[in-house]
Design a protein around this motif. Structure first.
Motif, mmCIF file in Angstrom:
data_model
loop_
_atom_site.group_PDB
_atom_site.id
_atom_site.type_symbol
_atom_site.label_atom_id
_atom_site.label_comp_id
_atom_site.label_asym_id
_atom_site.label_seq_id
_atom_site.Cartn_x
_atom_site.Cartn_y
_atom_site.Cartn_z
ATOM 1 N N ASP A 52 50.075 38.391 28.592
ATOM 2 C CA ASP A 52 51.810 37.798 28.780
ATOM 3 C C ASP A 52 52.249 38.723 29.172
ATOM 4 N N GLU A 53 52.350 40.058 29.260
ATOM 5 C CA GLU A 53 53.369 40.663 29.416
ATOM 6 C C GLU A 53 52.654 41.183 30.873
ATOM 7 N N LEU A 54 51.609 40.686 31.314
ATOM 8 C CA LEU A 54 51.163 40.374 32.494
ATOM 9 C C LEU A 54 51.128 39.440 33.823
ATOM 10 N N LYS A 55 52.608 38.836 33.102
ATOM 11 C CA LYS A 55 52.339 37.443 33.727
ATOM 12 C C LYS A 55 51.423 36.468 33.319
ATOM 13 N N GLU A 56 50.151 35.946 32.255
ATOM 14 C CA GLU A 56 49.174 35.805 31.938
ATOM 15 C C GLU A 56 49.175 34.740 32.901
ATOM 16 N N GLU A 57 50.017 33.497 33.500
ATOM 17 C CA GLU A 57 49.521 32.386 34.165
ATOM 18 C C GLU A 57 49.035 32.870 35.611
ATOM 19 N N ALA A 58 50.029 33.545 35.770
ATOM 20 C CA ALA A 58 49.716 34.378 36.983
ATOM 21 C C ALA A 58 48.368 34.461 37.515
ATOM 22 N N ILE A 59 47.941 35.457 36.924
ATOM 23 C CA ILE A 59 46.470 36.124 37.216
ATOM 24 C C ILE A 59 45.288 35.158 36.773
ATOM 25 N N ARG B 150 40.431 30.181 33.572
ATOM 26 C CA ARG B 150 40.020 31.227 32.927
ATOM 27 C C ARG B 150 38.793 31.437 32.416
ATOM 28 N N PHE B 151 37.995 30.731 32.647
ATOM 29 C CA PHE B 151 36.717 30.753 32.872
ATOM 30 C C PHE B 151 35.821 31.975 33.770
ATOM 31 N N LYS B 152 36.815 31.598 35.375
ATOM 32 C CA LYS B 152 36.870 32.835 36.357
ATOM 33 C C LYS B 152 37.285 34.096 35.865
ATOM 34 N N LEU B 153 38.274 34.103 35.667
ATOM 35 C CA LEU B 153 38.865 34.937 34.629
ATOM 36 C C LEU B 153 37.611 35.673 33.399
ATOM 37 N N SER B 154 37.394 35.484 33.296
ATOM 38 C CA SER B 154 36.710 35.929 31.895
ATOM 39 C C SER B 154 34.960 36.320 32.530
ATOM 40 N N THR B 155 35.527 35.679 33.707
ATOM 41 C CA THR B 155 33.261 36.810 34.223
ATOM 42 C C THR B 155 33.933 37.202 34.973
ATOM 43 N N LEU B 156 34.768 37.664 35.055
ATOM 44 C CA LEU B 156 35.551 39.057 36.145
ATOM 45 C C LEU B 156 35.435 40.230 35.383
ATOM 46 N N ILE B 157 36.585 39.370 34.508
ATOM 47 C CA ILE B 157 36.665 41.004 33.661
ATOM 48 C C ILE B 157 35.388 41.283 32.839
ATOM 49 N N ARG C 241 40.397 41.177 56.526
ATOM 50 C CA ARG C 241 39.627 40.717 55.456
ATOM 51 C C ARG C 241 40.746 40.079 54.169
ATOM 52 N N ARG C 242 40.683 40.460 54.067
ATOM 53 C CA ARG C 242 42.312 40.315 53.066
ATOM 54 C C ARG C 242 43.173 39.186 53.364
ATOM 55 N N ALA C 243 43.309 39.237 54.565
ATOM 56 C CA ALA C 243 44.123 38.578 54.786
ATOM 57 C C ALA C 243 44.156 36.827 55.226
ATOM 58 N N MET C 244 42.005 36.754 54.985
ATOM 59 C CA MET C 244 41.696 35.466 55.441
ATOM 60 C C MET C 244 41.560 35.135 54.347
ATOM 61 N N LEU C 245 41.891 35.801 52.863
ATOM 62 C CA LEU C 245 41.203 35.415 51.712
ATOM 63 C C LEU C 245 42.355 35.163 51.463
ATOM 64 N N THR C 246 43.317 33.877 51.505
ATOM 65 C CA THR C 246 44.672 33.735 51.366
ATOM 66 C C THR C 246 44.736 32.740 49.799
ATOM 67 N N ASP C 247 43.438 32.151 49.612
ATOM 68 C CA ASP C 247 43.589 30.577 48.993
ATOM 69 C C ASP C 247 43.451 31.757 47.683
ATOM 70 N N ILE C 248 43.631 33.264 47.102
ATOM 71 C CA ILE C 248 43.393 33.778 45.983
ATOM 72 C C ILE C 248 44.217 34.649 45.326
ATOM 73 N N SER C 249 45.201 35.482 47.063
ATOM 74 C CA SER C 249 46.003 36.085 47.144
ATOM 75 C C SER C 249 47.414 35.273 46.464
ATOM 76 N N ASP C 250 48.527 36.167 45.975
ATOM 77 C CA ASP C 250 49.746 35.896 45.839
ATOM 78 C C ASP C 250 50.460 35.021 47.187
ATOM 79 N N SER C 251 51.234 33.973 46.795
ATOM 80 C CA SER C 251 52.036 33.619 48.356
ATOM 81 C C SER C 251 53.035 34.467 48.378
#
Ligand code: 5GP
Length: 285
Positions: A194-201, A208-215, A270-280
């Motif tokens: 929550d503190e770290l902007k849950e929605e953003a992460i 949510r499921f991907k977040l749980s898998t990644l963690i 490489r990261r520049a190509m991954l715009t779909d998962i980076s912050d706008s």
């Protein structure tokens, strides 16, 4: 509801005791019923409800158990009365149960979070050696009972992969902090994220499921020697993973494998190509 399992001698009771002392959120340990003998220092109604076999069987017939299992030749079970009234009041309930019980609870309560506590490493043989040393030091078991517990530990370890999170108890304080952090994410739905902007992460990772898998996968990697890509005070592994996600250091690829991003020019490209998962707007650094 939080399920905590792990082989005999791994330090579950100690971790739970410390966890309850943290008091960051309302949390209670469910007191199981068992037909095993009381150990010195244990009290009826505190560590367990120590019951005769007949009473336990009657309770099974009456549907009093959320789950029950036979462990080391004795019955152990979670009473509904130890769980339901508390959950209704918004109090988190922690279950210290074996892998059979955990499987039953997972089926009945899909929102339960399960944590598997290990003593030293993710290598079964190494783990069994540590457990044997710990059980010998505790000295509460006969040689025969200890061998049975070690066999049980081997069987338990084979199910470790069914759990949401592995936590290694090679350092008590850190293990308690990790379990505490896992509970605060899942049980309250607020806390740290929550503190770290849950929605953003959640959006960054893709749900949510991907977040749980990644963690979960990244924690396994850190537990098995992967180097943290960020510095976090205190070194709590879950906090490290959350920071790695927020700082775009790690992500899940299309086949749910954890990928890391460094800071080299190649990585930036490489990261520049991954715009779909980076912050706008947060594309370059
Ligand atoms: P101990 O005899 O050392 O207290 O516990 C032996 C094992 O039984 C531990 O792995 C513990 O997690 C498990 N256990 C304790 N209570 C329950 C319970 O209510 N249900 C199930 N399925 N296992 C339990």
């Amino acid at each position: 509801m939080i399920i905590l399992s792990g082989p005999s001698g791994v330090g579950k009771s100690t971790v739970i005791r410390q966890l309850l002392a943290v008091k960051e959120f309302p949390l209670r340990l469910s007191v199981s019923a068992t037909t095993r003998e009381k150990r010195p220092g244990e009290q009826d109604g505190r560590e367990y409800h120590f019951w005769k076999r007949e009473r336990f069987q009657e309770a099974i017939a009456a549907g009093a158990f959320l789950e029950w299992a036979e462990v080391f030749g004795k019955y152990y079970g979670t009473l509904r009365s130890e769980v339901e009234p508390y959950r209704e009041q918004g109090i988190g309930v922690i279950l210290d149960i074996d892998v059979q019980g955990a499987a039953q609870v997972r089926q009945k309560c899909p929102d339960a979070v399960s944590i598997f506590l290990r003593a030293s490493s993710l290598d079964t043989e190494e783990e069994l050696k540590t457990l044997e040393a710990r059980l010998r030091k505790r000295g509460t078991e006969s040689e025969e009972a200890m061998q049975r517990r070690l066999q049980g530990a081997r069987a338990e370890l084979a199910h470790a992969g069914e759990y949401d999170y592995p936590v290694i108890n090679d350092n008590l304080e850190r293990a308690v902090a990790e379990v505490n952090a896992i509970i605060s994410i899942h049980a309250r739905g607020t806390g740290m994220l929550d503190e770290l902007k849950e929605e953003a992460i959640i959006n960054k990772v893709g749900g949510r499921f991907k977040l749980s898998t990644l963690i979960q996968k990244r924690m396994v990697a850190l537990n098995t020697g992967a180097k943290a890509l960020v510095e976090v005070k205190g070194g709590d592994r879950l906090a490290i993973v959350v920071q790695e996600i927020l700082q775009d250091k790690i992500y899940l690829d299309a086949s749910d494998q954890v990928k890391t991003r460094g800071t080299s020019a190649g990585d930036a490209a490489r990261r520049a190509m991954l715009t779909d998962i980076s912050d706008s707007g947060g594309g370059d650094d």
